[in-house]
Design an enzyme around this catalytic site. Structure first.
Site, PDB file in Angstrom:
ATOM      1  N   HIS A 133       0.836  -1.199   0.000  1.00 34.51           N
ATOM      2  CA  HIS A 133       0.000   0.000   0.000  1.00 34.51           C
ATOM      3  C   HIS A 133       0.874   1.254   0.000  1.00 34.51           C
ATOM      4  CE1 HIS A 133      -3.160  -2.796   1.427  1.00 34.51           C
ATOM      5  NE2 HIS A 133      -4.000  -1.903   0.958  1.00 34.51           N
TER       6      HIS A 133
ATOM      7  N   ASP B  97      -4.302  -7.334  -7.007  1.00 33.32           N
ATOM      8  CA  ASP B  97      -4.481  -6.605  -5.762  1.00 33.32           C
ATOM      9  C   ASP B  97      -4.936  -5.192  -6.135  1.00 33.32           C
ATOM     10  OD1 ASP B  97      -4.437  -6.162  -3.035  1.00 33.32           O
ATOM     11  OD2 ASP B  97      -2.401  -6.896  -2.768  1.00 33.32           O
TER      12      ASP B  97
END
Length: 206
Positions: free
Chosen positions: A52, A125
């Site tokens: 992230h 993802d």
């Protein structure tokens, strides 16, 4: 090791991960109405950062990747119960040091599909993660992800970015960057999964 994922992993050895992930997958799919998804391929157990936040270059050898990171995937794929796998954003230097695994043909098609024999649905993802967005434009991410072998793009988030994603893929087929056959392969895998889940009715033979 369990990298930066802390309590989000099933264990720190391939055998434990295979056993617990397999049991969880079986439980999820017992009703026939849920498709469990193995993640995060090609493995984040030895990755000390969060995708992230940043892109990480994993320097594990092919031997270690095969024996540790990919062992649970290989074992569970062999059972025939894996219907979906999520790819994530980490560079595997031993396989492809030019792109994150989620955007890498040598990783997604070369390893996951050809070497490990996975023929089900591959979903990326979240593409909003800084591991991708700090290095690639949305258009590049979309094109590279499909070229790599992913079937579904995760988290385009807005109507505008979803429309842009559709346009990128349409343009890529129109100009020959992607073949229609490549798109058809993904559509076929997605429709087969929906059939298994009872979301579609198979057409009558005629």
């Amino acid at each position: 090791r369990t990298g930066d994922l802390g309590g989000r992993t099933f264990g720190s050895t391939p055998d434990v991960v295979t056993k617990l992930a397999g049991a969880y997958l079986s439980g999820l799919q017992a009703s026939g109405q849920v498709a469990g998804t193995l993640k995060h391929f090609p493995g984040l157990g030895d990755v000390p950062v969060d995708p992230h936040q940043q892109l990480y270059f994993e320097d594990r050898s092919l031997t270690d990747l095969n024996n540790i990171d990919w062992a649970p995937y290989k074992a569970l794929i062999a059972t025939g119960q894996v219907q979906a796998i999520m790819s994530t954003h980490v560079v595997l230097s031993a396989v492809d040091d030019t792109r994150p695994a989620s955007l890498s043909y040598p990783v997604i098609t070369g390893i996951l599909r050809d070497q490990l024999g996975f023929n089900g649905v591959v979903i990326t993802d979240g593409i909003y993660m800084k591991a991708l967005s700090d290095h690639y434009s949305l258009d590049q991410i979309i094109l590279y992800a499909i070229q790599a072998g992913n079937d579904i793009i995760c988290s385009t988030y807005s109507i505008q970015s979803t429309a842009e994603t559709e346009q990128v893929l349409h343009d890529a087929v129109t100009n020959g960057t992607l073949t229609k056959a490549r798109i058809d392969d993904s559509v076929r895998r997605i429709l087969l999964l929906k059939l298994r889940l009872g979301l579609l009715t198979a057409p009558a033979n005629g």
